[in-house]
Design a protein around this motif. Structure first.
Motif, mmCIF file in Angstrom:
data_model
loop_
_atom_site.group_PDB
_atom_site.id
_atom_site.type_symbol
_atom_site.label_atom_id
_atom_site.label_comp_id
_atom_site.label_asym_id
_atom_site.label_seq_id
_atom_site.Cartn_x
_atom_site.Cartn_y
_atom_site.Cartn_z
ATOM 1 N N GLU A 58 49.521 -14.161 25.815
ATOM 2 C CA GLU A 58 49.841 -14.409 27.254
ATOM 3 C C GLU A 58 49.533 -12.774 27.960
ATOM 4 N N HIS A 59 50.202 -11.889 27.381
ATOM 5 C CA HIS A 59 49.997 -10.809 28.154
ATOM 6 C C HIS A 59 49.329 -9.657 27.197
ATOM 7 N N LEU A 73 64.339 -9.852 32.802
ATOM 8 C CA LEU A 73 64.042 -8.551 33.620
ATOM 9 C C LEU A 73 62.486 -8.258 33.610
ATOM 10 N N LEU A 74 61.908 -8.590 32.526
ATOM 11 C CA LEU A 74 60.505 -8.279 32.492
ATOM 12 C C LEU A 74 59.806 -9.629 33.435
ATOM 13 N N ARG A 75 60.115 -10.481 33.401
ATOM 14 C CA ARG A 75 59.668 -11.675 34.521
ATOM 15 C C ARG A 75 59.831 -11.099 35.854
ATOM 16 N N GLU A 76 60.919 -10.611 36.041
ATOM 17 C CA GLU A 76 61.248 -10.196 37.621
ATOM 18 C C GLU A 76 60.611 -8.675 37.787
ATOM 19 N N GLN A 77 60.512 -7.802 36.938
ATOM 20 C CA GLN A 77 60.043 -6.453 37.111
ATOM 21 C C GLN A 77 58.701 -6.116 36.878
ATOM 22 N N LEU A 78 58.271 -6.619 35.709
ATOM 23 C CA LEU A 78 57.105 -6.227 34.969
ATOM 24 C C LEU A 78 56.004 -7.099 35.201
ATOM 25 N N TRP A 79 55.972 -8.380 34.640
ATOM 26 C CA TRP A 79 55.004 -9.337 34.708
ATOM 27 C C TRP A 79 54.472 -9.806 36.212
ATOM 28 N N VAL A 80 53.272 -9.847 36.532
ATOM 29 C CA VAL A 80 52.898 -10.525 37.862
ATOM 30 C C VAL A 80 52.925 -11.971 37.803
ATOM 31 N N GLN A 81 53.870 -12.537 38.810
ATOM 32 C CA GLN A 81 53.868 -13.913 38.645
ATOM 33 C C GLN A 81 53.004 -14.728 39.530
ATOM 34 N N PRO A 82 52.639 -16.017 39.179
ATOM 35 C CA PRO A 82 51.878 -16.779 39.973
ATOM 36 C C PRO A 82 52.576 -17.000 41.414
ATOM 37 N N GLY A 83 51.457 -16.705 42.415
ATOM 38 C CA GLY A 83 51.859 -16.691 43.786
ATOM 39 C C GLY A 83 51.999 -15.087 44.136
ATOM 40 N N ASP A 84 52.139 -14.157 43.293
ATOM 41 C CA ASP A 84 52.403 -12.780 43.858
ATOM 42 C C ASP A 84 50.967 -12.235 44.433
ATOM 43 N N GLY A 85 49.891 -13.008 44.000
ATOM 44 C CA GLY A 85 48.654 -12.387 44.581
ATOM 45 C C GLY A 85 47.617 -13.132 44.049
ATOM 46 N N PRO A 86 46.413 -12.498 43.873
ATOM 47 C CA PRO A 86 45.120 -13.278 43.195
ATOM 48 C C PRO A 86 45.667 -14.007 41.823
ATOM 49 N N TRP A 129 44.029 -14.283 39.202
ATOM 50 C CA TRP A 129 43.645 -13.690 38.155
ATOM 51 C C TRP A 129 44.394 -12.548 37.557
ATOM 52 N N MET A 130 45.215 -12.356 38.198
ATOM 53 C CA MET A 130 46.427 -11.342 37.871
ATOM 54 C C MET A 130 47.739 -11.892 37.349
ATOM 55 N N ALA A 131 47.952 -13.232 37.401
ATOM 56 C CA ALA A 131 49.139 -13.811 36.889
ATOM 57 C C ALA A 131 49.320 -13.646 35.493
ATOM 58 N N GLY A 132 50.323 -13.014 35.213
ATOM 59 C CA GLY A 132 50.471 -12.689 33.722
ATOM 60 C C GLY A 132 50.228 -10.943 33.319
ATOM 61 N N GLY A 133 49.600 -10.524 34.464
ATOM 62 C CA GLY A 133 49.209 -9.027 34.112
ATOM 63 C C GLY A 133 50.292 -8.084 34.761
ATOM 64 N N SER A 134 49.993 -6.822 34.743
ATOM 65 C CA SER A 134 50.891 -5.959 35.281
ATOM 66 C C SER A 134 50.018 -4.607 35.865
#
Lengths: 440, 376
Positions: free
Chosen positions: A70-71, A265-278, A280-285
């Motif tokens: 996933e990551h 914490l990783l969800r909150e601080q590390l991984w880009v969440q759906p809706g954060d931006g484009p 294509w970055m969801a699940g990225g960092s």
């Protein structure tokens, strides 16, 4: 190696390519018995990169870290001992060539992280007249927990001249905002930035260098190496299984780091969440790199008490000043015998702590570096800082702003290189490749 | 002077290249009906008397009416040299005889002997059998050998002029001729380097000189020309250079090359650029490295072009990639022209050199794949 442009490349599954490769160990055996047509023997070596998820904590230091997931691997993967990091400029303006290279890179990384040769033929499997499609210095070496992690810099979306070379400017995430100038920055442009970065981490430096070298070769004509950095001695732990290492100032580093076990914490601080931006970055960092030169010699002649006051921790155990054990929470309100704060207002640990930064945290996985000496007999050494996060605007930027203004340690530091990259999510399956969602 | 050499690969026996059958040669062929095609070359024009001709042996009579020394080429696709005449001095005429199968070609005059030249289309029609794979390889070596001979002839002429200037103590003329004479050397460098004893005498840099060996050749004179400017004692060195060049020309003209040697030579020339020219090591006193860069590139292209018909049969995608990357390097290098020559290495910024380095590396990777395509 820039040939497979066009439709075929996209439909060729990476796992199939990887499966047709040959393990380095096996290649050595075959070479040893003098087999000539090694390439023909390679079929059926078996898929070695199947399976999702991230590094298993039980893998040995020499084992393989799963490539698919996933990551991207190499972020929460238990920090390996060695690093070869490289930033590339893209020198082609041909989007198809760039895409073809990313596909080739993905396939090569899948093979190399599984302990196999970079190319399908291998270091010793081809015809004598042709240069091998693997450089060979990792023959006989185990995978060594190699991870290869890719990121895209702001300049890939719009270059220094403002050009949208690849028609992706509108896909640049807002979080990939150029870093501000921090007080005291002495950045060298030729050591900073880059369109694409690759972080190779392994427990054997030869394996990490092999990975970068082969990707750079595959990329010739498409990308050009802008700068690169070797690192040793991880300066963070990214797993609770790991002891906290020491940086070149002799202090434990990474005590309060985000750890692979901190799922929430990783969800909150590390991984880009759906809706954060484009999407294509969801699940990225987002990755920030800083090459921080340490003025080793002057640090070494400063008194222990001063070193500890600057850091805010004891040098021996790593405990916060005024507390007993490394993992004790620092007490920023505590006073010393002199009535002054036990942890000074300018102490590094105070300024960097989440409590002082609205809860903002980073996943750091930096490395020590020594690039020889500087001609004045001083070690050209320091910390190659690497931090992953969900949004640099809310995490690295405010933390570094505070540190740059007030950190007592600045007297002994020079920030000479800076990089910012959007690391896409993991390669999900055999048909996936780095950047597919961005370029499709 | 390099470390890479144009050695015959151990696996050369793999290549069942039959004797040089069919094409090529042709010097004894009958003159075509209708006589030679007149080419009027000036400093700014290249008038070819007939641009649609019949297949077979063709003769061009090239007259240089300009003020610059000129060259005339006939190119097939990919700038494969079908024939050329070098060094046509102002006021002189020279003939080029060339065997042309049906197809489309380009003619080019190169006033000042540099650049892509003044190009024109040439259409050749008539009967010409398609070339069989093995014959294509045989023709490749024959074609490249013709190229080598044209370069050695020019090398000799230009070295003679250079030597005369040195012996006449004409510093300005010697400086002007130095990179020009070296152009012909650098185009066929891997061939020359296959004669190990002569190469260091002609092209050795100061650091290669061993105990008991004298520092001679081009770079010795280069050093004197550009450091002290005193060449008054270089007469014997110049004489020696000419003797050595004559010896190597005789050997190179007699050398039989294999297709694999062409492939490896094409790569070796680019490696030369990537290792010695891009750094300014080669021409450390004159800084004329870009002349060498261009000559190495042209020589590499000539070897690749000779193999082109065979590669089109064996690896058509590779041919496309090679065309694109050659064009890319030429465009990158072309930005640094200065008159009929090139800027000095010292006039280029680090960024400009990196662009050139990247483009050479991008080209050298596909070029390194030619040998495998030829060998299979």
């Amino acid at each position: 190696m820039t040939t497979p442009a066009g439709g075929d490349a996209t439909s060729e599954p990476n796992s199939q390519q990887a499966g047709r490769g040959i393990s380095r160990r096996r290649a050595m055996t075959l070479a040893g018995v003098g087999a000539a047509g090694v390439g023909a023997v390679a079929a059926g070596a078996g898929a070695l990169i199947a399976g999702g998820g991230q590094a298993s904590a039980t893998a040995t230091a020499a084992g393989a870290v799963p490539f698919l997931g996933e990551h991207q691997a190499g972020i929460t993967t238990a920090a390996q001992d060695r690093l070869h990091f490289v930033a590339f400029d893209v020198v082609t303006r041909d989007r198809d060539r760039l895409v073809a290279m990313l596909q080739e890179w993905t396939a090569a990384a899948a093979r190399m992280t599984a302990g196999k040769d970079a190319g399908l033929i291998g270091a010793v499997g081809g015809v004598p007249e042709a240069p091998p499609d693997d450089t060979g210095e990792a023959l006989g070496l185990p995978p060594s927990q190699l991870t290869v992690t890719v990121g895209f810099g702001p300049s890939l979306f719009r270059d220094a001249q403002g050009r949208d070379r690849f028609g992706i400017a509108d896909r640049r995430p807002a979080a990939l905002a150029d870093l501000p100038h921090f007080a005291g920055d002495a950045l060298k442009p030729e050591l900073s930035g880059g369109d694409i970065c690759v972080q190779a981490c392994a427990n054997d430096p030869q394996v990490a260098v092999h990975a970068i070298r082969n990707l750079a070769r595959i990329g010739m004509g498409v990308v050009s190496v802008r700068w690169s950095q070797l690192g040793f001695g991880r300066t963070s732990s990214t797993s609770r299984d790991q002891a906290t290492p020491r940086n070149l100032f002799g202090f434990k580093d990474g005590t309060a780091n985000l750890k692979a076990e901190d799922a929430d914490l990783l969800r909150e601080q590390l991984w880009v969440q759906p809706g954060d931006g484009p999407d294509w970055m969801a699940g990225g960092s987002y990755l920030v790199t800083r090459k921080i030169r340490m003025l080793i010699e002057t640090w070494d002649r400063s008194p222990l008490a001063e070193q500890e006051a600057i850091t805010g921790r004891t040098k021996g155990s790593g405990a916060p000043l005024g507390r007993r054990d490394e993992f004790d929470e620092p007490d920023f309100a505590a006073k010393g015998d002199d009535g002054e704060p036990a942890i000074a207002p300018t102490a590094h640990v105070r300024l960097a702590h989440p409590d002082q930064n609205g809860g903002a945290r980073l996943l750091r996985r930096g490395y020590n570096f020594v690039d020889g000496s500087d001609g004045l007999g001083r070690l050209d050494a320091g910390l190659f800082f690497i931090a992953y996060q969900r949004d640099p605007r809310k995490q690295f930027v405010p933390i570094q702003t505070r540190l740059a203004r007030n950190d007592a340690m600045n007297e002994y530091l020079r920030h000479v290189s800076s990089g910012l990259f959007a690391c896409p999510p993991g390669v999900r399956d055999a048909a996936d490749w780095w950047g597919r969602a961005l370029f499709s | 002077m390099r470390t890479t050499r144009f050695v015959a690969p151990a696996a050369a026996g793999l290549l069942a290249v039959a004797g040089l059958t069919g094409c090529g040669g042709g010097d004894d062929a009958d003159a075509p009906a209708g006589g030679p095609i007149a080419v009027k070359a000036t400093d700014s024009a290249c008038e070819v008397g007939s641009t649609e001709i019949d297949a077979g042996q063709v003769t061009f009579k090239v007259t240089n009416n300009g003020s610059k020394v000129n060259e005339f080429y006939v190119y097939a696709a990919g700038d494969r040299v079908m024939g050329e005449v070098e060094n046509i001095a102002p006021g002189l005429s020279r003939e080029l005889r060339v065997e042309l199968p049906a197809g489309t070609y380009e003619t080019a005059c190169k006033p000042g002997m540099s650049g892509r030249g003044i190009r024109g289309a040439l259409k050749v029609s008539g009967t010409a059998a398609s070339v069989a794979p093995d014959a294509a390889l045989a023709e490749a070596t024959a074609s490249y050998q013709r190229y080598v001979r044209s370069q050695t002839a020019a090398l000799l002429t230009k070295t003679e002029e250079f030597v005369a200037a040195v012996k006449g103590n004409d510093v300005a003329k010697a400086k002007a001729l130095y990179p020009v004479a070296r152009t012909y050397w650098e185009r066929i460098e891997p061939v020359a380097e296959s004669f190990g004893d002569l190469d260091p005498k002609i092209d050795g840099r100061e650091e290669v000189v061993e105990e008991g060996m004298e520092f001679t050749g081009f770079h010795r004179i280069e050093k004197d020309l550009w450091t002290t400017g005193d060449i008054s004692k270089d007469g014997p060195i110049a004489d020696r250079l000419l003797v050595d060049v004559k010896a190597i020309v005789a050997k190179a003209d007699a050398e039989k090359l294999t297709p694999l040697q062409l492939a490896n030579g094409a790569k070796a020339l680019l490696d030369e650029v990537a290792s010695g020219k891009i750094t300014g090591e080669e021409e450390r006193y004159s800084h004329t490295d870009l002349w060498d860069f261009n000559a190495n590139l042209e020589g590499s292209k000539a070897a690749v072009a000779a193999l082109r018909p065979a590669l089109e049969q064996r690896a058509p995608d590779l041919v496309k990639q090679l065309d694109a990357e050659f064009a890319n390097v030429e465009a990158a290098l072309g930005k640094h022209r200065a008159g009929d020559g090139w800027k000095l290495h010292t006039q280029l910024s680090k960024t400009e050199l990196k662009v050139l380095s990247d483009s050479i590396n991008a080209l050298a990777e596909p070029v390194s794949k030619i040998a495998a395509a030829v060998a299979r």
